[in-house]
Scaffold this motif. Structure first.
Motif, PDB file in Angstrom:
ATOM      1  N   HIS A   9       0.860  -1.120   0.075  1.00  0.00           N
ATOM      2  CA  HIS A   9      -0.095   0.234   0.033  1.00  0.00           C
ATOM      3  C   HIS A   9       0.897   1.439  -0.113  1.00  0.00           C
ATOM      4  N   LEU A  10       0.363   2.172  -0.900  1.00  0.00           N
ATOM      5  CA  LEU A  10       1.316   3.701  -0.639  1.00  0.00           C
ATOM      6  C   LEU A  10       0.102   4.741  -0.472  1.00  0.00           C
ATOM      7  N   GLY A  11       1.231   5.011   0.863  1.00  0.00           N
ATOM      8  CA  GLY A  11      -0.185   6.067   1.314  1.00  0.00           C
ATOM      9  C   GLY A  11      -0.876   5.523   2.501  1.00  0.00           C
ATOM     10  N   THR A  12      -2.457   5.233   2.166  1.00  0.00           N
ATOM     11  CA  THR A  12      -2.833   4.488   3.301  1.00  0.00           C
ATOM     12  C   THR A  12      -2.353   3.240   3.969  1.00  0.00           C
ATOM     13  N   ILE A  13      -2.223   3.522   4.815  1.00  0.00           N
ATOM     14  CA  ILE A  13      -1.831   1.718   5.296  1.00  0.00           C
ATOM     15  C   ILE A  13      -3.230   0.280   5.728  1.00  0.00           C
ATOM     16  N   LYS A  14      -2.995  -0.042   4.788  1.00  0.00           N
ATOM     17  CA  LYS A  14      -4.640  -0.993   5.664  1.00  0.00           C
ATOM     18  C   LYS A  14      -4.269  -2.302   5.465  1.00  0.00           C
ATOM     19  N   PRO A  15      -5.093  -3.443   5.842  1.00  0.00           N
ATOM     20  CA  PRO A  15      -4.882  -4.886   5.610  1.00  0.00           C
ATOM     21  C   PRO A  15      -4.493  -5.212   4.632  1.00  0.00           C
ATOM     22  N   VAL A  16      -4.215  -6.445   4.177  1.00  0.00           N
ATOM     23  CA  VAL A  16      -3.677  -6.792   3.300  1.00  0.00           C
ATOM     24  C   VAL A  16      -4.350  -7.977   3.509  1.00  0.00           C
ATOM     25  N   ARG A 133       9.649   0.251   6.211  1.00  0.00           N
ATOM     26  CA  ARG A 133       9.177   0.082   5.940  1.00  0.00           C
ATOM     27  C   ARG A 133       9.107   0.399   4.418  1.00  0.00           C
ATOM     28  N   THR A 134       9.224  -0.290   3.573  1.00  0.00           N
ATOM     29  CA  THR A 134       9.742   0.131   2.222  1.00  0.00           C
ATOM     30  C   THR A 134      10.185  -1.281   2.053  1.00  0.00           C
ATOM     31  N   LEU A 135       9.233  -2.139   0.311  1.00  0.00           N
ATOM     32  CA  LEU A 135       9.383  -2.682  -0.011  1.00  0.00           C
ATOM     33  C   LEU A 135      10.130  -2.496  -1.239  1.00  0.00           C
ATOM     34  N   PHE A 136      11.443  -3.101  -1.483  1.00  0.00           N
ATOM     35  CA  PHE A 136      12.253  -3.185  -2.559  1.00  0.00           C
ATOM     36  C   PHE A 136      11.883  -4.295  -3.140  1.00  0.00           C
ATOM     37  N   LEU A 137      11.999  -3.782  -4.574  1.00  0.00           N
ATOM     38  CA  LEU A 137      12.250  -4.501  -6.115  1.00  0.00           C
ATOM     39  C   LEU A 137      13.288  -5.028  -6.824  1.00  0.00           C
ATOM     40  N   ALA A 138      13.540  -5.612  -7.103  1.00  0.00           N
ATOM     41  CA  ALA A 138      14.614  -6.403  -7.811  1.00  0.00           C
ATOM     42  C   ALA A 138      14.576  -6.740  -8.980  1.00  0.00           C
ATOM     43  N   ARG A 139      15.193  -6.807  -9.975  1.00  0.00           N
ATOM     44  CA  ARG A 139      15.298  -7.921 -11.591  1.00  0.00           C
ATOM     45  C   ARG A 139      17.343  -7.911 -11.800  1.00  0.00           C
ATOM     46  N   LEU A 209      13.817  -0.535  -8.096  1.00  0.00           N
ATOM     47  CA  LEU A 209      12.431   0.236  -6.930  1.00  0.00           C
ATOM     48  C   LEU A 209      12.761  -0.224  -5.959  1.00  0.00           C
ATOM     49  N   LEU A 210      12.801   1.272  -5.380  1.00  0.00           N
ATOM     50  CA  LEU A 210      12.171   0.913  -3.453  1.00  0.00           C
ATOM     51  C   LEU A 210      10.969   1.834  -3.317  1.00  0.00           C
ATOM     52  N   LEU A 211      10.033   0.963  -2.360  1.00  0.00           N
ATOM     53  CA  LEU A 211       8.847   1.855  -2.835  1.00  0.00           C
ATOM     54  C   LEU A 211       8.199   1.857  -0.715  1.00  0.00           C
ATOM     55  N   PRO A 216       4.649   8.781  -3.196  1.00  0.00           N
ATOM     56  CA  PRO A 216       3.940   7.925  -4.463  1.00  0.00           C
ATOM     57  C   PRO A 216       5.239   7.060  -4.976  1.00  0.00           C
ATOM     58  N   LEU A 217       4.760   6.214  -5.854  1.00  0.00           N
ATOM     59  CA  LEU A 217       5.045   5.294  -6.964  1.00  0.00           C
ATOM     60  C   LEU A 217       6.686   6.597  -7.544  1.00  0.00           C
ATOM     61  N   PRO A 218       8.158   5.876  -7.199  1.00  0.00           N
ATOM     62  CA  PRO A 218       9.079   6.582  -7.964  1.00  0.00           C
ATOM     63  C   PRO A 218       9.583   6.007  -8.814  1.00  0.00           C
ATOM     64  N   LYS A 219      10.877   6.023  -9.587  1.00  0.00           N
ATOM     65  CA  LYS A 219      11.082   5.741 -10.753  1.00  0.00           C
ATOM     66  C   LYS A 219      11.803   4.528 -10.392  1.00  0.00           C
ATOM     67  N   PRO A 220      12.186   3.853 -11.473  1.00  0.00           N
ATOM     68  CA  PRO A 220      13.098   2.710 -11.517  1.00  0.00           C
ATOM     69  C   PRO A 220      14.631   3.097 -11.696  1.00  0.00           C
ATOM     70  N   GLN A 221      15.285   2.292 -10.097  1.00  0.00           N
ATOM     71  CA  GLN A 221      16.980   2.964 -10.581  1.00  0.00           C
ATOM     72  C   GLN A 221      17.904   2.063 -11.604  1.00  0.00           C
TER      73      GLN A 221
END
Length: 631
Positions: A9-16, A133-139, A209-211, A216-221
């Motif tokens: 969740h970006l912004g308000t944290i809600k249950p998943v 409290r971050t999500l790190f995506l990598a390829r 991509l670090l969220l 807000p959603l950033p650009k991939p690095q």
């Protein structure tokens, strides 16, 4: 090899809802039939499907770090995980498992976002860090493993290994991007900078991509790129020895597995090179497999048999014929997005054959891109030299109209097919190479598109992003630029997508040793004369392999894994060619001029022109849309 999916969740944290994540993973069960798991916390959910390859019993996912700070889901293999583990242990890290997943977690805790720079492998992973409290995506660097993501209307970001994982979420919008249709009709696939659906993205190869929940959603690095700007200065014999060392290391590192392992063998230079080093490093017989065709000109099984006998492999082969194209629906379902590389069928068949005896198979993919093995790359380098001697006015005012007026002689011997050469010389380098790589040129696309589709594209042309990529490439020559474009655009979008989906469809892990990033970097620094000589590519690779392979394998004309689709669409599949102009699915889209499609199909069936690739594109688009249910 596995499938991953998740929500953040970006912004308000809600249950998943864990069931929602589970549904996203369940449609990826083919990627991981050996196990599954879901983990959720406020604002985040991670899901995993596992194909057990290393540490079969000890590395279930999602996996939590020893200090419970971080959680990971991971698709792929880290080939240097033991070396990284040793380094981390020296820095105080402790491990509970014997696999590579926990090593990624420890690397994240040690180096943060730079962890990817320490990993040698194919991967797509997501790490949630509780403390930050971050999500790190990598390829991975070259895009062997895929990762799709999108923002949903509830303020969450969803990600998955395949588009079908996102399609399982009820909030995903299913609106087709008309620019993606232009992309697809140009290249035969939807490249990595776009998706068939509005708002769905693919994490680019070599990017992270670090969220954050409150951003807000950033650009991939980007963390990796290949540069052709420097040339090796060593003597050719020393470079040859270094190349052999890289090849040996790349193959050996990819032979680590706790399950049966084998190789695809076509009988060409690349797969034969891989098998040669496998045989040298293996105590027992290497298991190999190949696929042949019922059209003699496209069949390479005799060469595969020759190499199999040379290295005494445990070899199996199987034939593909036109009557097997009943599998079109299955192929379309594997890719989600429309995908028109006709070699997907034999690739799937060879994966099926391999899976009967192994769980991991090594392939020869990547050598053509890295070592200049495609004829188009050699032609482009030659044309660039000619182009540099021709004044711009001559090219634009004389060659361009000549190219447009010259007939398209598909039936004629190659030396008489001057139309493409004239059109290429008339344009600049990037424009010419885009034409060489494309499936359907712009003048044909504008004929088959409807006025409505042309209007929806708003002047967009699929060649533009490709030409920008080439124009800004870190290169020194036309050959460099062609190879760079193939490595960054064609390879992840077409070749690696094909191998990933067809292998994962049968729960087989495919590994590409010739795409070891150190080998690719080394190849990019070779002088042009060691890549291309006498009009032939892969010069140094072939020269180095003379001590392993016979010359009739190394120096025979390049054939490639080419499906004889042109012949089939004039013969047993002619009905499918004719039927495309009457497709109710394509008619509902309003994207095409059906009358023009009918004319092109009849011209192909009559042998007047070769429109096989265009017709195959349309057949696969029709079936993909039906599978997706988005039109």
């Amino acid at each position: 090899m596995c499938g991953i999916a998740g929500l953040f969740h970006l912004g308000t944290i809600k249950p998943v809802d864990p069931q929602r994540v589970k549904r996203m993973c369940d449609v990826l069960a083919h990627r991981g039939p050996d196990g599954s798991g879901v983990w959720t916390a406020p604002g985040v959910g991670l899901g995993h499907r596992r194909l057990s390859i290393i540490d079969i019993a000890g590395s279930p996912q999602p996996m939590q770090s020893a200090d419970e700070r971080a959680m990971i889901v991971f698709n792929g293999e880290i080939y240097n995980f033991r070396a990284v583990r040793k380094e981390l242990e020296e820095r105080g890290a402790q491990f509970r498992t014997e696999g590579d997943t926990e090593v990624i977690l420890a690397a994240w805790q040690q180096w943060g976002e730079d962890c990817v720079k320490h990993l040698d492998g194919m991967f797509a992973f997501a790490i949630y860090d509780r403390a930050d409290r971050t999500l790190f995506l990598a390829r991975d660097r070259l895009g062997v493993k895929p990762l799709f993501f999108t923002e949903l209307s509830d303020g969450s970001l969803a990600f998955a290994s395949e588009l079908k994982g996102l399609l399982a979420h009820p909030l995903l919008r299913r609106d087709v991007d008309p620019r993606a249709i232009e992309d697809y009709m140009t290249w035969g696939y939807v490249p990595d900078h776009r998706s068939i659906l509005y708002g769905v993205h693919k994490l680019p190869a070599g990017h992270t991509l670090l969220l954050k929940h409150d951003s807000p959603l950033p650009k991939p690095q980007q963390y990796w790129d290949v540069s052709f700007e420097r040339r090796h200065k060593a003597k050719p014999r020393d470079l040859e020895a270094e190349l052999l060392h890289h090849l040996q290391q790349a193959v050996e590192s990819r032979m680590v597995a706790d399950v049966p392992l084998g190789a695809f063998l076509s009988g060409g230079v690349d797969s034969s090179t891989v098998v040669a080093f496998m045989a040298e490093s293996s105590r027992g017989k290497v298991k190999t497999c190949s696929i042949g065709f019922d059209v003699e000109s496209a069949d390479e099984t005799s060469y595969a048999e020759q190499v199999a006998q040379l290295f005494n492999t445990d070899h199996a082969s199987r034939m593909v014929s036109s009557d097997q194209f009943d599998a079109i629906e299955t192929i379309a379902g594997m890719f989600d997005e429309p995908f028109a590389d006709a070699s997907a069928l034999p690739t799937w068949r060879v994966c099926q054959l391999a899976r009967e005896s192994v769980t991991v198979a090594l392939s020869g993919d990547g050598a053509d891109e890295a070592f200049a093995g495609y004829r188009r790359q050699v032609f482009h380098a030659h044309e660039e030299r000619i182009r540099s001697y021709l004044p711009d006015g001559l090219r634009h005012r004389v060659l361009k109209p000549l190219g447009n007026a010259f007939p398209k002689l598909d039936w004629a011997p190659r030396p008489l097919r001057a139309k493409t050469t004239l059109q290429s010389l008339a344009g600049n380098g990037p424009e010419a190479y885009a034409r060489a790589l494309s499936v359907t040129p712009p003048e044909i696309r504008m004929q088959v598109f409807s006025e409505d589709q042309i209007g929806l594209m708003r002047g967009y042309r699929a060649e533009h992003p490709f030409m920008d990529l080439m124009a800004n490439a870190p290169v020194r020559s036309g050959l460099d630029a062609a190879q760079y474009a193939d490595l960054k655009f064609w390879l992840p979008g077409d070749i690696l997508t094909k191998v990933d989906r067809t292998s994962m469809a049968v729960s087989l892990e495919a590994r590409e040793p010739l795409l070891d990033h150190r080998l690719v970097e080394f190849a990019a620094g070779l002088p042009e004369g060691l890549r291309v000589r006498g009009g032939q590519g892969k010069y140094m690779l072939k020269k180095a392999m003379e001590r392993y392979l016979p010359k009739d394998i190394l120096y025979r004309p390049k054939q490639g894994f080419v499906t004889p689709i042109a012949e089939w669409l004039r013969g047993p599949l002619a009905g499918k060619a004719r039927g495309i102009a009457k497709s109710a699915m394509l008619a509902r889209t309003g994207w095409f001029d059906n009358e023009k499609l009918a004319q092109l199909s009849e011209a192909h069936i009559a042998g007047k022109s070769d429109h096989s690739r265009l017709l195959w594109q349309l057949i696969m688009l029709d079936r993909s849309l039906a599978r997706l249910g988005i039109v």
